[in-house]
Scaffold this active site. Structure first.
Site, PDB file in Angstrom:
ATOM      1  N   SER A   1       4.455   2.065   5.685  1.00 38.49           N
ATOM      2  CA  SER A   1       4.265   2.031   7.037  1.00 38.49           C
ATOM      3  C   SER A   1       5.302   1.627   8.050  1.00 38.49           C
ATOM      4  CB  SER A   1       2.894   1.213   7.453  1.00 38.49           C
ATOM      5  OG  SER A   1       1.699   1.821   6.940  1.00 38.49           O
TER       6      SER A   1
ATOM      7  N   GLY B   1       6.254  -0.022  -2.527  1.00 37.76           N
ATOM      8  CA  GLY B   1       6.124  -0.202  -3.741  1.00 37.76           C
ATOM      9  C   GLY B   1       4.881  -0.060  -4.431  1.00 37.76           C
ATOM     10  N   HIS B   2       3.554  -0.031  -3.730  1.00 35.75           N
ATOM     11  CA  HIS B   2       2.376  -0.235  -4.514  1.00 35.75           C
ATOM     12  C   HIS B   2       1.800   1.125  -4.794  1.00 35.75           C
ATOM     13  CE1 HIS B   2      -0.412   0.669  -1.013  1.00 35.75           C
ATOM     14  NE2 HIS B   2       0.437   0.644  -0.385  1.00 35.75           N
TER      15      HIS B   2
ATOM     16  N   CYS C   1     -14.997   8.729   6.974  1.00 37.13           N
ATOM     17  CA  CYS C   1     -16.429   7.992   7.351  1.00 37.13           C
ATOM     18  C   CYS C   1     -16.189   6.324   7.294  1.00 37.13           C
ATOM     19  CB  CYS C   1     -17.370   8.338   6.604  1.00 37.13           C
ATOM     20  SG  CYS C   1     -17.795  10.137   6.669  1.00 37.13           S
TER      21      CYS C   1
END
Ligand SMILES: *Cc1c(COP(=O)(O)O)cnc(C)c1O
Length: 393
Positions: free
Chosen positions: A73, A202-203, A326
């Site tokens: 992000s 990385g994840h 949702c």
């Protein structure tokens, strides 16, 4: 305790023991600040330097073109805002992106739009592909940046990034790609592919969460997102996440070294899932049939709610994901599924299974033994399904 089957590797992945081992010393004895001049600090600096070099090698970049961030992000925000603010000073305030970007890109360009930037959202075809021709037509004199996702996190479609980057190069426009789902999963060489900016997290390849990188091609002018100390060549301040950075590089190297072998295994499992789940009445595969991530399966089952399917899968010990949002407090179906042309009610019944090398053919077999009957059960309780079958056939 019941065994959990984890089929949500596009959301995040586990840190492997090898990656964790590589990180631990930097939380223990080697805790020095990389900016300190004594050897404890210098050792930490050396570890970061090596990680930078190793990561650069994996994507065909130079060491000094890799900048560490807090994840995908931040890298997306930095790339887009950095270019936008810099080029706005020269009168270029038009940004091009696609309708199937991750929210880290979509919400960033929306924020810039509110500040007065102009944004063009390119359509995709029914497979989720952006055509280089439509990009060519959208570029204007005042276009500052093109940002197109490399491999889509929901439907797995892999773009022809080389062709898109070439269009940008021809017109002298900077190209960024959110490659968070692609890095470590498909071969990447930023130099050969002509990419200017590329986001890494990385994840998504068995590295730690909260650490990523931005590749910034030498010579690209990009304003700073975070001001402070002189870390990352004065372009991204803050004491480095040393353990995270080391874990990131070890995970990426492992992913790149084993990519071909792992993808071959993943594709085998993916194809079994797609073939068997396609046998379910009124189901469809979303995303491109072959230009897709090795571990991605995304299916729609008419007449059911994705959320109910996820809850029943959870009860059966399977972690999966749905396109509808949702869980995040809104009932809107996925913008990606709508962009590839699915009607709202179909887009609601989507299921994403994302596999990694931790998964086994036995787990696939188990999933296939439960999913069709769960779909049947949900449909038997669904008024929507009743309407669909009374209309059809
Ligand atoms: C996960 C993801 C991100 C966000 O990365 P973080 O490291 O979680 O901030 C951005 N883009 C895509 C395509 C992703 O899959």
């Amino acid at each position: 305790m019941k065994k959990i089957i984890y089929f949500d590797n596009a959301a995040t992945t586990n840190v492997t023991p090898k990656v964790l081992e590589s990180m631990l010393p930097f939380y223990k004895d080697n805790f020095g600040n990389p900016s300190s001049i004594y050897s404890l600090g210098r050792d930490a600096y050396k570890a970061i330097d090596k990680a930078r070099e190793d990561i650069a090698k994996c994507i065909g970049a130079d060491k000094n073109e890799i900048y560490f961030t807090s994840g995908g992000s931040e890298s997306d925000n930095w790339a887009i805002k950095g270019v936008a603010y810099t080029l706005a000073k020269t009168g270029k305030n038009h940004i091009i992106t696609s309708k199937i970007e991750h929210h880290a890109v979509l919400h960033t360009v929306e924020a810039l739009f509110k500040e007065g930037f102009e944004v063009t959202y390119l359509d995709v075809d029914s497979d989720g592909l952006v055509s280089p021709e439509s990009l060519k037509n959208a570029i204007r004199e005042d276009t500052a940046l093109v940002s197109i996702i490399y491999a889509n996190n929901e439907i797995g479609t892999i773009q022809d990034i080389d062709a898109l980057a070439e269009v940008c190069k021809d017109r002298g426009v900077i190209s960024h790609t959110d490659a968070v789902q692609a890095v470590g999963h498909v071969p990447i060489n930023v130099k050969k592919q002509g990419i200017d900016l590329l986001s890494i997290s990385g994840h998504k390849f068995h590295g730690p969460k909260g650490v990523g990188a931005l590749y910034i091609k030498k010579g690209i002018k990009l304003g700073n997102l975070i001001e402070g100390g002189a870390q990352e060549n004065g372009r991204r301040a803050g004491t480095e996440n040393v353990a995270g950075i080391v874990g990131l590089s070890v995970a990426l190297q492992d992913a790149c070294d084993n990519m071909a072998k792992r993808n071959e295994q993943l594709i085998k499992m993916r194809e079994v899932l797609i073939e068997e789940l396609s046998k379910i009445d009124r189901s469809r595969l979303n995303g491109h049939r072959t230009k897709r991530l090795a571990g991605n399966v995304n299916m729609c089952f008419e007449g059911i709610e994705g959320e109910s399917l996820l809850l029943m899968l959870d009860a059966a010990g399977i972690c999966a994901s749905s396109g509808s949002a949702c869980t995040s407090g809104s009932l809107d179906p996925s913008h990606v599924l709508l962009a590839i042309g699915l009607p709202h009610e179909v887009a609601h019944g989507s299921l994403r299974l994302s596999l990694s090398d931790i998964n086994t053919p036995e787990e696939v077999e188990y999933a296939l033994s439960v999913i069709p009957s769960i779909v049947d059960k949900l449909r038997s309780m669904s008024p929507l399904w009743e309407r669909i079958i009374s209309k059809g056939k």
